[in-house]
Design an enzyme around this catalytic site. Sequence first.
Site, mmCIF file in Angstrom:
data_model
loop_
_atom_site.group_PDB
_atom_site.id
_atom_site.type_symbol
_atom_site.label_atom_id
_atom_site.label_comp_id
_atom_site.label_asym_id
_atom_site.label_seq_id
_atom_site.Cartn_x
_atom_site.Cartn_y
_atom_site.Cartn_z
ATOM 1 N N GLU A 55 -37.535 -42.745 89.672
ATOM 2 C CA GLU A 55 -37.019 -41.850 90.659
ATOM 3 C C GLU A 55 -38.259 -42.201 91.983
ATOM 4 O O GLU A 55 -37.582 -42.262 93.179
ATOM 5 C CB GLU A 55 -37.340 -40.460 90.498
ATOM 6 C CG GLU A 55 -36.082 -40.122 89.456
ATOM 7 C CD GLU A 55 -36.793 -40.030 87.979
ATOM 8 O OE1 GLU A 55 -36.360 -39.066 87.072
ATOM 9 O OE2 GLU A 55 -37.545 -40.973 87.499
ATOM 10 N N TRP A 173 -37.983 -74.620 59.521
ATOM 11 C CA TRP A 173 -37.263 -73.515 59.894
ATOM 12 C C TRP A 173 -36.080 -73.501 59.460
ATOM 13 O O TRP A 173 -35.366 -74.460 59.621
ATOM 14 C CB TRP A 173 -37.438 -73.628 61.484
ATOM 15 C CG TRP A 173 -38.826 -73.604 62.338
ATOM 16 C CD1 TRP A 173 -39.410 -74.693 62.681
ATOM 17 C CD2 TRP A 173 -39.486 -72.342 62.459
ATOM 18 N NE1 TRP A 173 -40.540 -74.302 63.160
ATOM 19 C CE2 TRP A 173 -40.662 -72.868 63.211
ATOM 20 C CE3 TRP A 173 -39.194 -71.009 62.404
ATOM 21 C CZ2 TRP A 173 -41.617 -71.906 63.598
ATOM 22 C CZ3 TRP A 173 -40.290 -70.329 62.729
ATOM 23 C CH2 TRP A 173 -41.340 -70.495 63.364
#
Length: 366
Positions: A55, A173
């Site tokens: 804000e 991987w």
Amino acid sequence: MGEGQDARWMRLALALGARGLGRVWPNPAVGCVIVRDGRVLGRGWTQDGGRPHAETMALAQAGEQARGATAYVSLEPCSHHGKTPPCADALIAAGVARVVVGLGDPDPRVAGSGLAALRAAGIAVTEGVCAPEARRTHRGFLSRVTQGRPMLTLKLATSADGRIATASGESQWITGPSARAWVHGMRACHDAVLVGAGTARADDPSLTVRGLGIAHQPVRIVLSRRLDLPRGSALMQTADRVPVWLCHGPDAPLAACKVWQDAGARVIPVATGPGGQLDLAAVMRALGDAGLTRVFCEGGGMLAAGLLAADLVDDLAVITAGMVLGAEGTPAVGAMGIAALAEAPRFALAETRVLGGDALSLWSRG
């Protein structure tokens, strides 16, 4: 202004607030938009470290034009004096005519008092706009406030038959570069990355965000009952630059605690359970006490099983590669002692996506 327009601007506020995920804890990642006559006058989101608040940023941008405008805020404006003045007071002082919020703030220091202050000042207040989306965005903060622990996302990157390594331990991987890039993005939007001691010993991971051009790094957390971790690891070598937290049991040697503290790590003692392992519910409470709202767990299998068995997993992210490793491979999740299907934790499918040559499925508890 119609409900459709309110939802439009609230979704913008939520998107802005999401920029702070992983960067603003212990505060919520709030977004704010100041609008009048269909024109954005100011926009903001909670800044790194939790302040300035959304804000404040939006009102500073709008300036005097905020008078008579509508403020869209993804979470109820704060009403208590902390390190910054209350945002509710700032909205009142700016002279906004209306405030639209996505969700109330359950923090006892706020809990409706922010909205009450706005109404007492004569400001029209609309609540609950895009509430499900707001709840999703703020669920980490909500979890810490209402349950005393951060929300937890468990990531599993597996072969098509649910293995994370071959029988010899080879794992890098299984999934491809697109999947790994997605994981780095997930690290970036969580406050912390969590692994067990076995993963820390076997993989010597850095657990940092790489390849995305992001300087901010999450806290790196390892659970190790006796702190029996390699002294020359990547984590120890970088603990003075990127935060490392080690959760240990009461029997961890004081010398090991001191070595890690001298390297720059934070050591957090937690209780052990009946089996002698770290009490994972106590671990999560300790992380909540430390201010964390969002934790991304990357293994290993025993830790994944423990978190699932303890009902501590909020989101499950499964990346599946198109390869099969067989029964002799290492399973993604360790033994859980489930004898009947009714005992298994269940998640609802939220999304599926292709990541290069791999498939991502996202599951949620709510």
